[in-house]
Design a protein around this motif. Structure first.
Motif, short mmCIF file in Angstrom:
data_model
loop_
_atom_site.label_atom_id
_atom_site.label_comp_id
_atom_site.label_asym_id
_atom_site.label_seq_id
_atom_site.Cartn_x
_atom_site.Cartn_y
_atom_site.Cartn_z
N TYR A 12 0.91 -1.35 -0.15
CA TYR A 12 0.21 0.14 -0.48
C TYR A 12 0.79 1.21 0.15
CZ TYR A 12 -3.69 -3.23 1.22
OH TYR A 12 -4.63 -4.40 0.73
N TYR A 42 -9.18 -0.58 0.96
CA TYR A 42 -10.99 -0.17 0.49
C TYR A 42 -11.13 -1.23 -0.74
CZ TYR A 42 -7.92 4.37 2.70
OH TYR A 42 -8.39 5.04 3.55
N ASN A 44 -12.16 -1.10 -4.38
CA ASN A 44 -11.91 -0.68 -5.25
C ASN A 44 -13.49 1.25 -6.15
OD1 ASN A 44 -9.51 -1.48 -5.79
ND2 ASN A 44 -10.39 -2.90 -7.42
N PHE A 47 -12.23 3.93 -3.71
CA PHE A 47 -11.09 4.33 -3.34
C PHE A 47 -11.16 5.48 -4.62
CE2 PHE A 47 -6.63 4.43 -4.60
CZ PHE A 47 -6.52 5.32 -3.96
N GLN A 52 -4.11 2.10 -5.47
CA GLN A 52 -3.73 1.57 -3.73
C GLN A 52 -2.61 1.49 -3.70
OE1 GLN A 52 -6.72 0.01 -1.48
NE2 GLN A 52 -8.17 -0.30 -3.18
#
Length: 372
Positions: A12, A42, A44, A47, A52
């Motif tokens: 991440y 998160y 997708n 987000f 990410q």
């Protein structure tokens, strides 16, 4: 001590993951430390950015146990079991938004009672507030034995949600993982921009509360000797910023790098700048400030949250009294009006660089944890 850290880690990207990696490395010197991370941070569809994850060519030698899915209750049970099996004395949980509360609170509820839970709170109350934020955050905070915070503003926020909380406060340490600065001319050449301008840098994720629109509008109050460098990925639609740039009197002096900035390019952007500008509408502490101190770059900031106080108290730049385009422009002009003051800002930053080292933060953290 035997310490577990539950947080986003590599692969991440972003400030929380980077902070957690440096925390892991620092604590590993004198303690046994294990990293627990996410399989899904998160979904997708929730987000707002492009990705990410760090690019494929980036690497970390920290091995994390990736078990927690923020929206999968089965993973909450699995994560708690794995942490319990590790048998840490202390679990440090990185906290920054209420979306993580169902996962975090559930894990905490299933932990062995002898494990002390410490929330490392980057933000207690989000900049972009929602009605459910405070009740959810309060639910998680009530599961914690202690808190580590990085600013006085966050300390007050934690106390407002958890009366009598055991809180340890240390200012945000500087990042030391971005390499060394280079000459301004060389940095500008790498970026394909002019080096004979007074370069203003906006750096980091582009979100509404960070006030990039105010800074673009402020350019209309400056002359042709100024150049604005926008570097960072937009969390949301960048179109409104494009329209503001097109309308700007100095549109040709606004250089846009709307993208994820890899670690090996951070020093280049800071080297190309004469000042970092933080035109924020709201703030607690800022990780970007910590990068500027590492790079010894003075700061122009708005007087919001802990941001204005940290710049004024340390004497490392100029503070605009309000988050408006006119006040930001006036602060920029004030900054460049006195070369002697700029030299003083740079000297004061060197002092801050020593005070806010990771060595100091790790010593503080170990001392705080040992008292639990």
């Amino acid at each position: 001590m035997k310490i577990a850290i539950l947080s986003p880690f590599f692969p991440y990207r972003g400030g929380i993951a980077q902070f957690s990696e440096l925390l892991y490395r620092g604590l590993s010197g004198n303690n046994e430390v294990k990293a627990f991370s996410f399989t899904t941070l998160y979904p997708n569809f929730l987000f707002p950015g492009k990705s990410q994850y760090v690019p494929d060519n980036e690497y970390s030698d920290i091995e994390s146990c990736r078990t927690l899915n923020s929206i999968n209750p089965v993973s909450y049970i699995k994560t708690a079991k794995k942490i319990n099996k590790y048998k840490p004395d202390i679990l440090i949980i990185s906290y920054w938004m209420s979306f993580m509360v169902p996962a975090y609170s559930s894990v905490c509820l299933m932990l062995n009672k002898q494990i002390k839970i410490v929330a490392l709170v980057h933000n207690a109350i989000p900049h972009e507030k929602r009605v459910i934020d405070k009740p959810l955050t309060k639910l998680f905070f009530n599961r914690c034995d202690a808190f580590i915070v990085l600013s006085e503003t966050v300390r007050k926020d934690v106390l407002s949600l958890c009366k009598g909380a055991n809180i340890f406060l240390h200012p945000h340490p500087i990042y030391d993982n971005y390499g060394e600065t280079i000459e301004k001319e060389r940095a500008c050449d790498k970026l394909g921009i002019r080096s004979d301008k007074k370069n203003l840098l906006f750096f980091g994720l582009i979100r509404e509360y960070k006030g990039l629109d105010l800074l673009i509008e402020a350019m209309d109050h400056l002359d042709d000797s100024f150049q604005l460098i926008i570097s960072g990925e937009s969390y949301g639609d960048f179109e409104k910023y494009k329209k503001l740039i097109e309308k700007s009197r100095l549109k040709d002096n606004i250089k846009v790098f709307e993208q994820y900035i890899p670690d090996n390019m951070v020093a280049t952007f800071f080297s190309a700048a004469d000042a970092l500008v933080l035109p924020y509408r709201s703030a607690t502490q800022s990780g970007v400030t910590a990068i500027a101190i590492q790079m010894e770059l003075p700061i122009i900031a708005t007087n919001v949250g802990e941001l204005g106080n940290s710049v004024k108290d340390a004497q490392i730049g100029v503070v605009a009294p309000t988050a408006t385009n006119t006040d930001i422009a006036e602060a920029v002009l004030e900054f460049f009006s006195d070369e002697k003051k700029i030299s003083i800002y740079r000297e004061k930053i060197k002092e801050e660089k020593k005070r806010l080292s990771w060595k100091s933060f790790i010593q503080f953290t170990e001392s705080s944890l040992s008292r639990l």
